[in-house]
Scaffold this active site. Structure first.
Site, PDB file in Angstrom:
ATOM      1  N   LYS A   1       3.920  -6.350   1.943  1.00  0.00           N
ATOM      2  CA  LYS A   1       2.334  -6.929   1.879  1.00  0.00           C
ATOM      3  C   LYS A   1       2.412  -8.253   1.347  1.00  0.00           C
ATOM      4  O   LYS A   1       1.561  -9.029   2.139  1.00  0.00           O
ATOM      5  CB  LYS A   1       2.027  -6.059   0.536  1.00  0.00           C
ATOM      6  CG  LYS A   1       1.804  -4.431   1.014  1.00  0.00           C
ATOM      7  CD  LYS A   1       1.252  -3.636  -0.220  1.00  0.00           C
ATOM      8  CE  LYS A   1       1.936  -3.800  -1.754  1.00  0.00           C
ATOM      9  NZ  LYS A   1       3.325  -3.245  -1.621  1.00  0.00           N
TER      10      LYS A   1
ATOM     11  N   ARG B   1      -4.838   1.085  -6.137  1.00  0.00           N
ATOM     12  CA  ARG B   1      -3.417   1.764  -5.961  1.00  0.00           C
ATOM     13  C   ARG B   1      -3.968   3.387  -6.494  1.00  0.00           C
ATOM     14  O   ARG B   1      -2.835   4.059  -6.390  1.00  0.00           O
ATOM     15  CB  ARG B   1      -2.666   1.130  -6.924  1.00  0.00           C
ATOM     16  CG  ARG B   1      -1.407   0.846  -6.544  1.00  0.00           C
ATOM     17  CD  ARG B   1      -0.688  -0.020  -7.802  1.00  0.00           C
ATOM     18  NE  ARG B   1       0.771  -0.333  -7.406  1.00  0.00           N
ATOM     19  CZ  ARG B   1       1.037  -1.304  -6.933  1.00  0.00           C
ATOM     20  NH1 ARG B   1       0.451  -2.227  -6.484  1.00  0.00           N
ATOM     21  NH2 ARG B   1       2.470  -1.500  -6.855  1.00  0.00           N
TER      22      ARG B   1
ATOM     23  N   ARG C   1      15.641  -9.076  -2.288  1.00  0.00           N
ATOM     24  CA  ARG C   1      14.306  -9.938  -2.460  1.00  0.00           C
ATOM     25  C   ARG C   1      14.682 -11.086  -3.528  1.00  0.00           C
ATOM     26  O   ARG C   1      15.294 -10.755  -4.640  1.00  0.00           O
ATOM     27  CB  ARG C   1      13.254  -8.833  -2.872  1.00  0.00           C
ATOM     28  CG  ARG C   1      11.974  -9.786  -3.100  1.00  0.00           C
ATOM     29  CD  ARG C   1      10.698  -9.107  -3.393  1.00  0.00           C
ATOM     30  NE  ARG C   1      10.670  -8.083  -4.101  1.00  0.00           N
ATOM     31  CZ  ARG C   1       9.492  -7.130  -4.192  1.00  0.00           C
ATOM     32  NH1 ARG C   1       8.661  -7.486  -3.521  1.00  0.00           N
ATOM     33  NH2 ARG C   1       9.676  -6.324  -4.805  1.00  0.00           N
TER      34      ARG C   1
ATOM     35  N   ARG D   1      12.998  -9.734  -9.549  1.00  0.00           N
ATOM     36  CA  ARG D   1      12.052  -9.103 -10.292  1.00  0.00           C
ATOM     37  C   ARG D   1      12.858  -8.250 -11.213  1.00  0.00           C
ATOM     38  O   ARG D   1      13.824  -7.503 -10.737  1.00  0.00           O
ATOM     39  CB  ARG D   1      10.962  -8.538  -9.390  1.00  0.00           C
ATOM     40  CG  ARG D   1       9.606  -9.515  -9.263  1.00  0.00           C
ATOM     41  CD  ARG D   1       8.961  -8.987  -8.119  1.00  0.00           C
ATOM     42  NE  ARG D   1       8.532  -7.720  -8.167  1.00  0.00           N
ATOM     43  CZ  ARG D   1       7.481  -7.070  -7.423  1.00  0.00           C
ATOM     44  NH1 ARG D   1       6.869  -7.715  -6.273  1.00  0.00           N
ATOM     45  NH2 ARG D   1       7.264  -5.819  -7.598  1.00  0.00           N
TER      46      ARG D   1
ATOM     47  N   ARG E   1       9.324   3.854  -8.359  1.00  0.00           N
ATOM     48  CA  ARG E   1       8.009   3.146  -7.581  1.00  0.00           C
ATOM     49  C   ARG E   1       7.718   3.758  -6.512  1.00  0.00           C
ATOM     50  O   ARG E   1       6.354   3.825  -6.198  1.00  0.00           O
ATOM     51  CB  ARG E   1       8.118   1.573  -7.448  1.00  0.00           C
ATOM     52  CG  ARG E   1       8.049   0.829  -8.905  1.00  0.00           C
ATOM     53  CD  ARG E   1       8.689  -0.671  -8.645  1.00  0.00           C
ATOM     54  NE  ARG E   1       8.196  -1.422  -7.645  1.00  0.00           N
ATOM     55  CZ  ARG E   1       8.859  -2.541  -7.081  1.00  0.00           C
ATOM     56  NH1 ARG E   1      10.069  -2.653  -7.485  1.00  0.00           N
ATOM     57  NH2 ARG E   1       8.244  -3.133  -6.475  1.00  0.00           N
TER      58      ARG E   1
HETATM   59  P1  AP5 Z   1       7.492  -8.047  -0.211  1.00  0.00           P
HETATM   60  O1  AP5 Z   1       6.400  -9.017   0.848  1.00  0.00           O
HETATM   61  O2  AP5 Z   1       7.924  -8.843  -1.405  1.00  0.00           O
HETATM   62  O3  AP5 Z   1       7.002  -6.501  -0.208  1.00  0.00           O
HETATM   63  P2  AP5 Z   1       5.659  -6.142  -1.028  1.00  0.00           P
HETATM   64  O4  AP5 Z   1       4.930  -4.819  -0.155  1.00  0.00           O
HETATM   65  O5  AP5 Z   1       4.876  -7.209  -1.355  1.00  0.00           O
HETATM   66  O6  AP5 Z   1       6.472  -5.065  -2.195  1.00  0.00           O
HETATM   67  P3  AP5 Z   1       6.244  -5.561  -3.892  1.00  0.00           P
HETATM   68  O7  AP5 Z   1       7.372  -4.802  -4.474  1.00  0.00           O
HETATM   69  O8  AP5 Z   1       5.562  -6.667  -4.234  1.00  0.00           O
HETATM   70  O9  AP5 Z   1       5.094  -4.360  -3.938  1.00  0.00           O
HETATM   71  P4  AP5 Z   1       4.518  -3.365  -5.131  1.00  0.00           P
HETATM   72  O10 AP5 Z   1       3.513  -2.711  -4.577  1.00  0.00           O
HETATM   73  O11 AP5 Z   1       5.640  -2.523  -5.583  1.00  0.00           O
HETATM   74  O12 AP5 Z   1       4.566  -4.663  -6.232  1.00  0.00           O
HETATM   75  P5  AP5 Z   1       3.400  -5.389  -7.068  1.00  0.00           P
HETATM   76  O13 AP5 Z   1       3.685  -6.504  -7.283  1.00  0.00           O
HETATM   77  O14 AP5 Z   1       1.873  -4.923  -6.307  1.00  0.00           O
HETATM   78  O15 AP5 Z   1       8.766  -7.733   0.917  1.00  0.00           O
HETATM   79  C1  AP5 Z   1       9.849  -7.116   0.129  1.00  0.00           C
HETATM   80  C2  AP5 Z   1      11.113  -7.762   0.518  1.00  0.00           C
HETATM   81  O16 AP5 Z   1      11.320  -7.544   1.973  1.00  0.00           O
HETATM   82  C3  AP5 Z   1      11.235  -9.327   0.504  1.00  0.00           C
HETATM   83  O17 AP5 Z   1      12.613  -9.693  -0.021  1.00  0.00           O
HETATM   84  C4  AP5 Z   1      10.897  -9.805   1.826  1.00  0.00           C
HETATM   85  O18 AP5 Z   1      11.342 -11.106   2.021  1.00  0.00           O
HETATM   86  C5  AP5 Z   1      11.340  -8.625   2.632  1.00  0.00           C
HETATM   87  N1  AP5 Z   1      10.671  -8.516   4.037  1.00  0.00           N
HETATM   88  C6  AP5 Z   1       9.505  -8.462   4.199  1.00  0.00           C
HETATM   89  N2  AP5 Z   1       9.127  -8.156   5.481  1.00  0.00           N
HETATM   90  C7  AP5 Z   1      10.356  -7.781   6.028  1.00  0.00           C
HETATM   91  C8  AP5 Z   1      10.741  -7.454   7.172  1.00  0.00           C
HETATM   92  N3  AP5 Z   1       9.795  -7.366   8.475  1.00  0.00           N
HETATM   93  N4  AP5 Z   1      12.086  -7.096   7.484  1.00  0.00           N
HETATM   94  C9  AP5 Z   1      12.820  -7.344   6.666  1.00  0.00           C
HETATM   95  N5  AP5 Z   1      12.739  -7.814   5.214  1.00  0.00           N
HETATM   96  C10 AP5 Z   1      11.308  -8.074   5.173  1.00  0.00           C
HETATM   97  O19 AP5 Z   1       3.272  -4.428  -8.426  1.00  0.00           O
HETATM   98  C11 AP5 Z   1       4.158  -4.391  -9.387  1.00  0.00           C
HETATM   99  C12 AP5 Z   1       3.850  -3.708 -10.556  1.00  0.00           C
HETATM  100  O20 AP5 Z   1       2.608  -4.019 -11.133  1.00  0.00           O
HETATM  101  C13 AP5 Z   1       3.516  -1.941 -10.206  1.00  0.00           C
HETATM  102  O21 AP5 Z   1       4.755  -1.372 -10.009  1.00  0.00           O
HETATM  103  C14 AP5 Z   1       2.658  -1.634 -11.471  1.00  0.00           C
HETATM  104  O22 AP5 Z   1       3.304  -1.444 -12.522  1.00  0.00           O
HETATM  105  C15 AP5 Z   1       1.889  -3.024 -11.781  1.00  0.00           C
HETATM  106  N6  AP5 Z   1       0.544  -3.158 -10.688  1.00  0.00           N
HETATM  107  C16 AP5 Z   1       0.272  -3.898  -9.847  1.00  0.00           C
HETATM  108  N7  AP5 Z   1      -0.882  -3.506  -9.302  1.00  0.00           N
HETATM  109  C17 AP5 Z   1      -1.567  -2.504  -9.914  1.00  0.00           C
HETATM  110  C18 AP5 Z   1      -2.498  -1.662  -9.736  1.00  0.00           C
HETATM  111  N8  AP5 Z   1      -3.563  -2.068  -8.879  1.00  0.00           N
HETATM  112  N9  AP5 Z   1      -2.700  -0.729 -10.519  1.00  0.00           N
HETATM  113  C19 AP5 Z   1      -1.794  -0.309 -11.444  1.00  0.00           C
HETATM  114  N10 AP5 Z   1      -0.492  -0.927 -11.735  1.00  0.00           N
HETATM  115  C20 AP5 Z   1      -0.420  -2.108 -11.005  1.00  0.00           C
HETATM  116 ZN    ZN Z   2       3.989  -8.084  -3.370  1.00  0.00          ZN
END
Ligand code: AP5
Ligand code: ZN
Length: 215
Positions: free
Chosen positions: A13, A88, A123, A156, A167
């Site tokens: 994402k 979410r 990552r 992270r 997660r």
């Molecule tokens: P990346 O682009 O970083 O993936 P992502 O989908 O953004 O993954 P996240 O881990 O950030 O998502 P998340 O939803 O768990 O975390 P968030 O920050 O929202 O890519 C991942 C890796 O793969 C990278 O190294 C990248 O380079 C690589 N990659 C990308 N594309 C690729 C490809 N095509 N091929 C190979 N490699 C590739 O949330 C974190 C925490 O915050 C949650 O757990 C929760 O506690 C809290 N939180 C956030 N939002 C909310 C909400 N709305 N409600 C409640 N809690 C929340």
């Molecule tokens: Zn992200």
């Protein structure tokens, strides 16, 4: 344009959000990045959410909805926005409906759980901007440093394998039902448009799929 990007942790994402936002001139609103910034700054919000984030759980709906309501009043949202990691849960999605915030497009990036565990372990992120790299698939030009600022990249807190599995489980139970929620809304109201793209392939391949789906 108002877009929601749905996808499991590590689905890409954040990686794809950068390209979408550039193409459509809209800001990326990542609740994860906002929360991590609060933790880093040691604000009251940060202190409140650190533990639940580190354990792979979800922050309370009320807190998140408050954060979003405040963020979308900023001037840069006049032409729309891209939500990355929000909503979410069903209550978060319902809060948007109740506030009359119509979404144009809900795009799901689909990736298998096993692929995700490998991706997340490699990552590295630039904490200041949220820019995302991968040791093998998307390395920075200079090892350990952000391409734009040259500042150090970090891993992270919630990226340990056990936390990633938690997660993923939270995603399947609490967030994936949103796909059905938005399909239902789309059938009833004619909007948002719902699409799903296969998220396995090179970053460039996924970007073309994503941009094609949104055009
Ligand atoms: P990346 O682009 O970083 O993936 P992502 O989908 O953004 O993954 P996240 O881990 O950030 O998502 P998340 O939803 O768990 O975390 P968030 O920050 O929202 O890519 C991942 C890796 O793969 C990278 O190294 C990248 O380079 C690589 N990659 C990308 N594309 C690729 C490809 N095509 N091929 C190979 N490699 C590739 O949330 C974190 C925490 O915050 C949650 O757990 C929760 O506690 C809290 N939180 C956030 N939002 C909310 C909400 N709305 N409600 C409640 N809690 C929340
Ligand atoms: Zn992200």
């Amino acid at each position: 344009m108002r877009v929601i990007l749905l996808g499991a942790p590590g689905a890409g994402k954040g990686t794809q959000a950068q390209f979408i936002c550039q193409r459509f001139g809209i800001p990326q609103i990542s609740t994860g990045d906002m929360l991590r910034a609060a933790v880093k700054a040691g604000t009251e919000l940060g202190l409140q959410v650190k533990e639940v984030m580190d354990s792979g759980g979800l922050v309370s709906d009320d807190l998140i909805i408050g954060l979003i309501n405040e963020r979308i009043t900023h001037g840069d949202c006049a032409n729309g926005f891209l939500f990355d990691g929000f909503p979410r849960t069903i209550p978060q999605a319902e809060a948007l409906v109740e506030a009359g915030i119509d979404i144009d497009h809900v795009l799901e990036i689909a990736v298998d759980d096993e692929e995700i565990v490998g991706r997340i372990s490699g990552r590295r992120v630039h904490p200041g901007s949220g820019r995302v790299y991968h040791l093998e698939h998307n390395p920075p030009r200079e090892t350990g440093k952000d391409d734009v600022t040259g500042e150090a990249l970090i891993q992270r807190e919630d990226d340990q394998e056990e936390t990633v599995r938690k997660r993923l489980q939270v995603y399947h139970t609490q967030t994936q039902p949103l796909v059905q929620f938005y399909r239902g809304l789309s059938e009833a109201k004619g909007t948002p448009k719902c699409s799903r793209v296969e998220g396995v392939g090179t970053v460039e391949e996924i970007t073309s799929r994503v941009l094609a789906a949104l055009s």
